[in-house]
Design an enzyme around this catalytic site. Structure first.
Site, PDB file in Angstrom:
ATOM      1  N   HIS A 194     -40.719  -7.094 -13.650  1.00  0.00           N
ATOM      2  CA  HIS A 194     -41.932  -7.498 -12.948  1.00  0.00           C
ATOM      3  C   HIS A 194     -42.206  -6.549 -11.793  1.00  0.00           C
ATOM      4  O   HIS A 194     -41.349  -6.343 -10.946  1.00  0.00           O
ATOM      5  CB  HIS A 194     -41.796  -8.938 -12.428  1.00  0.00           C
ATOM      6  CG  HIS A 194     -41.709  -9.945 -13.531  1.00  0.00           C
ATOM      7  ND1 HIS A 194     -41.460 -11.270 -13.320  1.00  0.00           N
ATOM      8  CD2 HIS A 194     -41.872  -9.801 -14.866  1.00  0.00           C
ATOM      9  CE1 HIS A 194     -41.459 -11.901 -14.488  1.00  0.00           C
ATOM     10  NE2 HIS A 194     -41.706 -11.028 -15.437  1.00  0.00           N
TER      11      HIS A 194
ATOM     12  N   ASP B 274     -45.283  -8.400 -20.386  1.00  0.00           N
ATOM     13  CA  ASP B 274     -45.946  -7.363 -19.596  1.00  0.00           C
ATOM     14  C   ASP B 274     -47.431  -7.639 -19.368  1.00  0.00           C
ATOM     15  O   ASP B 274     -48.258  -6.729 -19.352  1.00  0.00           O
ATOM     16  CB  ASP B 274     -45.756  -5.973 -20.249  1.00  0.00           C
ATOM     17  CG  ASP B 274     -44.280  -5.655 -20.397  1.00  0.00           C
ATOM     18  OD1 ASP B 274     -43.534  -5.908 -19.439  1.00  0.00           O
ATOM     19  OD2 ASP B 274     -43.874  -5.186 -21.474  1.00  0.00           O
TER      20      ASP B 274
ATOM     21  N   GLN C  30     -41.176 -12.483 -20.024  1.00  0.00           N
ATOM     22  CA  GLN C  30     -41.670 -12.173 -21.378  1.00  0.00           C
ATOM     23  C   GLN C  30     -42.970 -12.953 -21.637  1.00  0.00           C
ATOM     24  O   GLN C  30     -43.673 -13.239 -20.679  1.00  0.00           O
ATOM     25  CB  GLN C  30     -40.604 -12.494 -22.447  1.00  0.00           C
ATOM     26  CG  GLN C  30     -39.397 -11.567 -22.426  1.00  0.00           C
ATOM     27  CD  GLN C  30     -38.276 -12.049 -21.539  1.00  0.00           C
ATOM     28  OE1 GLN C  30     -37.905 -13.205 -21.570  1.00  0.00           O
ATOM     29  NE2 GLN C  30     -37.707 -11.152 -20.749  1.00  0.00           N
TER      30      GLN C  30
ATOM     31  N   LYS D 102     -47.732 -10.728 -15.017  1.00  0.00           N
ATOM     32  CA  LYS D 102     -47.463 -12.062 -14.463  1.00  0.00           C
ATOM     33  C   LYS D 102     -47.055 -11.975 -12.998  1.00  0.00           C
ATOM     34  O   LYS D 102     -47.412 -12.833 -12.185  1.00  0.00           O
ATOM     35  CB  LYS D 102     -46.323 -12.739 -15.247  1.00  0.00           C
ATOM     36  CG  LYS D 102     -46.602 -12.939 -16.716  1.00  0.00           C
ATOM     37  CD  LYS D 102     -45.384 -13.439 -17.476  1.00  0.00           C
ATOM     38  CE  LYS D 102     -44.300 -12.432 -17.730  1.00  0.00           C
ATOM     39  NZ  LYS D 102     -44.555 -11.395 -18.698  1.00  0.00           N
TER      40      LYS D 102
HETATM   41  P1  IMO Z   1     -41.499  -9.003 -19.115  1.00  0.00           P
HETATM   42  O1  IMO Z   1     -40.906 -10.171 -18.353  1.00  0.00           O
HETATM   43  C1  IMO Z   1     -42.055  -7.038 -22.931  1.00  0.00           C
HETATM   44  C2  IMO Z   1     -38.893  -7.497 -25.928  1.00  0.00           C
HETATM   45  C3  IMO Z   1     -38.084  -6.283 -26.309  1.00  0.00           C
HETATM   46  C4  IMO Z   1     -37.812  -6.593 -27.775  1.00  0.00           C
HETATM   47  C5  IMO Z   1     -37.608  -8.101 -27.777  1.00  0.00           C
HETATM   48  C6  IMO Z   1     -36.158  -8.526 -27.740  1.00  0.00           C
HETATM   49  O2  IMO Z   1     -41.516  -7.729 -18.375  1.00  0.00           O
HETATM   50  O3  IMO Z   1     -42.810  -9.371 -19.711  1.00  0.00           O
HETATM   51  P2  IMO Z   1     -34.331  -8.553 -25.814  1.00  0.00           P
HETATM   52  O4  IMO Z   1     -33.714  -7.428 -25.026  1.00  0.00           O
HETATM   53  O5  IMO Z   1     -35.001  -9.592 -24.994  1.00  0.00           O
HETATM   54  O6  IMO Z   1     -33.375  -9.132 -26.833  1.00  0.00           O
HETATM   55  O7  IMO Z   1     -35.463  -7.822 -26.698  1.00  0.00           O
HETATM   56  O8  IMO Z   1     -38.267  -8.581 -26.607  1.00  0.00           O
HETATM   57  N1  IMO Z   1     -38.904  -7.813 -24.495  1.00  0.00           N
HETATM   58  C7  IMO Z   1     -39.972  -7.615 -23.693  1.00  0.00           C
HETATM   59  N2  IMO Z   1     -41.183  -7.066 -23.954  1.00  0.00           N
HETATM   60  N3  IMO Z   1     -41.821  -7.509 -21.709  1.00  0.00           N
HETATM   61  C8  IMO Z   1     -40.634  -8.111 -21.438  1.00  0.00           C
HETATM   62  O9  IMO Z   1     -40.407  -8.763 -20.290  1.00  0.00           O
HETATM   63  C9  IMO Z   1     -39.622  -8.124 -22.436  1.00  0.00           C
HETATM   64  N4  IMO Z   1     -38.343  -8.591 -22.502  1.00  0.00           N
HETATM   65  C10 IMO Z   1     -37.925  -8.392 -23.771  1.00  0.00           C
HETATM   66  O10 IMO Z   1     -38.823  -5.105 -26.147  1.00  0.00           O
HETATM   67  O11 IMO Z   1     -38.962  -6.317 -28.554  1.00  0.00           O
HETATM   68 MG    MG Z   2     -42.637  -6.328 -17.581  1.00  0.00          MG
END
Ligand code: IMO
Ligand code: MG
Length: 448
Positions: free
Chosen positions: A62, A34, A248, A37
């Site tokens: 996103h 978050d 992520q 990006k």
């Molecule tokens: P973007 O692309 C923030 C976090 C989840 C959890 C951990 C594992 O928007 O930056 P998962 O469902 O992947 O097995 O969860 O990862 N998580 C994210 N946190 N932004 C994301 O994506 C995330 N995708 C997964 O909250 O802590």
């Molecule tokens: Mg995000």
């Protein structure tokens, strides 16, 4: 497939602008996701013809503001919003075909054209099946207080089956119905046995029903399914400008992040090669995305977390609520130790500082420049979660700037405090800042 041809005349004569030289660029988050990006990917899409996702699935969220519209993307690469840009879902992703079809539908309903011409899905990507989502919930429930706080999309359980192999289904397998049906029947027997033992309240799965719905999804996504690795190699030979879009962030990387409070893929740049088939050496420009403060969704240590009114202020002003799950994000000061570690893992050349505007109106702003762990000062990022849990942040304090900066368009428009803050980030990370974002709009970006 038609012959590939890219760029040439559009790049002639503008070798002074880095964006206009044929480049392979990567945008990667350096924190816990978050970092905004999507905005930098969107800006760079103008100078790239191909945008590639290489890991994760519909756990990503996103947000892109484009032509006065807000789009929320989860599985689709951001490039899908631009006419003429090819969006690639690489082999390293886990794809929920139902979610993919819904996302395609919601964009086509809003006038974004999507076809096999601008969307490609790897036949090597793994398929999220209904049992992955049930298992994700069951494992999280069993962890209780120690829950990872997953997005509940069956991401980790699908990657686990990829590593296990015997329970894995790839997109390409959906087009071999006889063997798909036989393997699915076998997998579902095993899944039902495990699920029943782990949680007797779980509703058991029906292999025939899954087969019927997934063969229908397979037909619907067929126009997009290709060998994306071979396609990307042809694009490289044709001098395409390719942009890799990380989902992520580096600290959620399954190998390099805050294990076990991570996602299940290589969400640092480590995932590019394995998740796309494009060798690391092809990447010319690695851009690390840094939010001006830190957020985290889900469990796990967070040394600079602010469980106070400043944290709440950041959450309110930054609208820090998850795009995918709507959960309030945990907020805190920028962690220079963690972020510099993320940059080292990714081999970042330059950074983009995002959401700087959110920190306006504070008396002072802080950056963690070192940790104290059991009495010892360190700038190393601990490899064990229990060491990070006891890490006390040592802060550099910078006077705040009590003024709105959303209208700034060049560095000199920023007040002294904001500039000192950006300089500190650059110094602590040992990297040049090339973008400063001071609002969600494309225009609200200072290029350096
Ligand atoms: P973007 O692309 C923030 C976090 C989840 C959890 C951990 C594992 O928007 O930056 P998962 O469902 O992947 O097995 O969860 O990862 N998580 C994210 N946190 N932004 C994301 O994506 C995330 N995708 C997964 O909250 O802590
Ligand atoms: Mg995000």
């Amino acid at each position: 497939m038609s012959a590939l041809s890219f760029c040439a005349e559009s790049h002639a004569g503008c070798l002074f602008r880095r964006e206009c030289i044929v480049t392979v660029t990567s945008v990667v988050g350096l924190q816990w996701g978050d970092e905004a990006k999507g905005k930098i990917v969107d800006i760079l899409t103008d100078s790239h013809q191909v945008v590639v996702r290489y890991q994760g699935g519909n756990n990503a969220g996103h947000t892109v503001k484009f032509d006065g519209e807000t789009y929320k993307l989860s599985l689709l690469p951001t490039g899908i919003l631009r006419p003429g840009v090819k969006a690639v879902i690489g082999n390293g992703l886990v794809v929920n075909p139902e979610a993919l079809l819904k996302e395609i539908q919601s964009l086509t309903d809003r006038g974004v054209p999507i076809s096999g011409e601008n969307l490609m899905v790897s036949d090597r990507a793994h398929v999220i099946l209904p049992y992955h989502i049930v298992e994700d919930a069951v494992y999280e429930k069993r962890r209780g207080e120690q829950a990872i706080g997953t997005t509940g999309r069956g991401i980790g359980t699908c990657y686990r089956d990829k590593a296990l192999r015997s329970h894995a289904i790839r997109i390409g397998d959906l087009y071999h119905p006889n063997s798909f049906r036989t393997r699915l029947a076998d997998i579902v027997v095993a899944k039902n046995l495990m699920l029943k033992a782990l949680d007797p309240s779980v509703e058991l799965l029906d292999a025939d029903a899954i087969f019927t719905s997934y063969t229908r999804y397979a037909e619907l996504i067929k126009p997009y399914v290709v060998d994306t690795t071979a396609w990307l190699h042809r694009a490289l030979q044709a001098d395409a400008n390719i942009l890799f879009e990380g989902a992520q962030g580096s600290l959620l990387d399954v190998d390099h992040g805050t294990f076990p409070y991570v996602t299940s893929s290589n969400s640092s740049s480590a995932g590019i090669h394995s998740g796309s088939g494009v060798p690391e050496r092809e990447i010319d420009r690695m851009i690390g995305i840094v939010k001006a403060y830190t957020t985290r969704v889900g469990g796990g240590p967070f040394p600079t977390e602010l469980n106070n009114e400043i944290g709440q202020h950041i959450r309110d002003v930054g609208h820090e609520y998850g795009t995918v799950t709507g959960r309030p994000r945990r907020c805190g000061w920028l962690d220079g130790v963690a972020t510099a570690y993320g940059a080292r893992i990714c081999g970042v050349d330059e950074i983009a500082v995002m959401l700087l505007d959110v920190l306006a109106q504070l008396d002072e702003v802080c950056i963690c420049e070192a940790y104290e762990i059991r009495g010892e000062r360190t700038t190393d990022f601990p490899s064990h979660v229990e060491d990070l849990e006891v890490a006390k942040p040592i802060y550099r304090r910078i006077p705040g700037w009590k003024q709105d900066i959303t209208g700034a368009r060049k560095l000199s428009d920023l007040p002294f405090g904001a500039r000192a803050y950006v300089d500190s980030i650059s110094e602590l990370m040992g990297l040049p800042v090339k973008f400063i974002s001071i609002g969600p709009d494309r225009a609200q970006t200072i290029l350096l």
